[in-house]
Scaffold this motif. Structure first.
Motif, mmCIF file in Angstrom:
data_model
loop_
_atom_site.group_PDB
_atom_site.id
_atom_site.type_symbol
_atom_site.label_atom_id
_atom_site.label_comp_id
_atom_site.label_asym_id
_atom_site.label_seq_id
_atom_site.Cartn_x
_atom_site.Cartn_y
_atom_site.Cartn_z
ATOM 1 N N MET A 39 7.055 -11.890 4.859
ATOM 2 C CA MET A 39 5.877 -11.575 5.654
ATOM 3 C C MET A 39 5.440 -10.120 5.465
ATOM 4 O O MET A 39 4.239 -9.802 5.541
ATOM 5 N N ALA A 40 6.387 -9.222 5.214
ATOM 6 C CA ALA A 40 6.050 -7.812 5.036
ATOM 7 C C ALA A 40 5.647 -7.481 3.610
ATOM 8 O O ALA A 40 5.130 -6.379 3.363
ATOM 9 N N ALA A 41 5.867 -8.397 2.672
ATOM 10 C CA ALA A 41 5.584 -8.118 1.261
ATOM 11 C C ALA A 41 4.129 -7.752 1.005
ATOM 12 O O ALA A 41 3.860 -6.783 0.268
ATOM 13 N N LEU A 45 3.076 -4.188 -0.590
ATOM 14 C CA LEU A 45 2.322 -4.129 -1.839
ATOM 15 C C LEU A 45 1.033 -3.331 -1.661
ATOM 16 O O LEU A 45 0.637 -2.555 -2.540
ATOM 17 N N LEU A 46 0.382 -3.514 -0.518
ATOM 18 C CA LEU A 46 -0.824 -2.735 -0.199
ATOM 19 C C LEU A 46 -0.499 -1.254 -0.105
ATOM 20 O O LEU A 46 -1.233 -0.404 -0.644
ATOM 21 N N LEU A 47 0.586 -0.932 0.551
ATOM 22 C CA LEU A 47 1.000 0.460 0.690
ATOM 23 C C LEU A 47 1.362 1.072 -0.654
ATOM 24 O O LEU A 47 1.059 2.242 -0.927
ATOM 25 N N GLY A 61 0.466 -2.241 -13.692
ATOM 26 C CA GLY A 61 0.327 -3.419 -12.846
ATOM 27 C C GLY A 61 0.601 -3.130 -11.377
ATOM 28 O O GLY A 61 1.007 -2.026 -10.999
ATOM 29 N N PRO A 62 0.425 -4.133 -10.521
ATOM 30 C CA PRO A 62 0.546 -3.925 -9.069
ATOM 31 C C PRO A 62 1.971 -3.809 -8.550
ATOM 32 O O PRO A 62 2.194 -3.270 -7.472
ATOM 33 N N LEU A 63 2.959 -4.308 -9.308
ATOM 34 C CA LEU A 63 4.331 -4.331 -8.814
ATOM 35 C C LEU A 63 5.141 -3.111 -9.231
ATOM 36 O O LEU A 63 6.261 -2.932 -8.742
ATOM 37 N N VAL A 257 -9.373 -1.386 -7.639
ATOM 38 C CA VAL A 257 -8.335 -1.989 -6.805
ATOM 39 C C VAL A 257 -7.630 -0.946 -5.947
ATOM 40 O O VAL A 257 -7.323 -1.195 -4.777
ATOM 41 N N THR A 258 -7.360 0.228 -6.490
ATOM 42 C CA THR A 258 -6.649 1.249 -5.719
ATOM 43 C C THR A 258 -7.482 1.734 -4.537
ATOM 44 O O THR A 258 -6.955 1.938 -3.443
#
Length: 292
Positions: A39-41, A45-47, A61-63, A257-258
């Motif tokens: 649930m916190a992922a 990821l946004l942070l 990439g995003p990860l 995206v950022t």
């Protein structure tokens, strides 16, 4: 007389009486931690991506962990969007909707649940159906109604619409609570000479106040996150709320995206702080509503 020597048998200690976790308890704890991480992922990821540069996001990439933490995305977002104005519009509109909608719901549910008006079951069913109607089917009459009343492109159009919608939902919730209200309390207040208005605010309101508090918090958060109807009714940038201002970052052919992550984080922080402040209030309200 020493309490410890009188109650603790010889050769035993307090630590020996503590319950030990079973295998099932440890498995449930591990499952709860796993669910919490899932649930916190999205928030994590946004942070993570809010502090990246556009080049860093495109390259890794995003990860991936940011090569350097930077506030460039936040500065870019604040340069494109009038965030203080949008934040003010969201706070004012959501607060008015929450308190006005809850007040209307309280008075309407008092009439339905305690006043025992005719066809109260039918009215409650109609209110439930009204809350289930998709917003897309309401947008045309709401748009032309806002034009006719001169509230288009002002936060008052959103306030009026969602006050009525959430008041209908709150009435459905509170009327079921009012229908189980102890009649002896109402009868005693009436014998003492209290009228219906006095019974509402001096007898009923203090008892259902925990439930009303929970309803206020939920309506505030729901109205803060509303998007479709405000998107149509709030075309003027000076009247836009935070979610609508965030949507202006999406271009026709490209999107940063950022910057979008930075704006999403700034729009999420107020509701997160609001929820943390009233978390104990919500817990008390739910507990009070579950125990008579």
């Amino acid at each position: 007389m020493s309490v410890t020597t009188a109650t603790i048998p010889k050769g035993r200690s307090l630590t020996q009486d503590k319950p030990h976790r079973t295998v099932t308890a440890w498995l449930m704890l591990a499952l709860a931690v796993a669910v919490a991480l899932v649930m916190a992922a999205p928030f994590l990821l946004l942070l993570l991506n809010a502090f990246k540069t556009g080049a860093d996001y495109s390259a890794h990439g995003p990860l991936a962990w940011p090569t350097t933490f930077t506030f460039d995305a936040f500065a870019d977002y604040l340069g494109r969007v009038d965030y203080p104005r949008a934040l003010f519009n969201s706070i004012v509109s959501s607060a008015i909707i929450a308190f006005a909608g809850t007040t209307l719901a309280l008075m309407a549910s008092y009439a339905i649940g305690i006043g025992r008006i005719r066809a109260n079951t039918l009215i409650t069913a109609l209110l439930l159906i009204a809350t289930m109607v998709p917003h897309e089917s309401l947008i045309y009459p709401l748009f032309y109604g806002a034009q006719a009343t001169g509230t288009i492109n002002t936060i008052w159009s959103v306030i009026i619409v969602f006050t009525i919608l959430y008041a209908a939902y709150g009435t459905y919730i509170l009327s079921s609570v009012m229908s189980t209200f102890p009649y002896a309390i109402l009868e005693a207040a009436a014998i003492d000479g209290a009228g219906r208005w006095r019974i509402l605010w001096q007898v009923v309101f203090p008892i259902v106040r925990p439930t009303l508090t929970v309803l206020v918090v939920f309506i505030f958060i729901w109205s803060w996150n509303e998007f479709y109807i405000p998107l149509v009714l709030l075309g003027d940038p000076a009247s836009q709320t935070v979610p609508i201002a965030l949507s202006t970052l999406r271009g026709q052919h490209s999107i940063d995206v950022t910057v979008l992550n930075a704006g999403s984080l700034l729009s999420l922080i107020p509701t997160l702080v609001f929820f943390l402040i009233f978390q104990r209030t919500i817990s008390r309200g739910v507990t009070a509503g579950a125990v008579k």
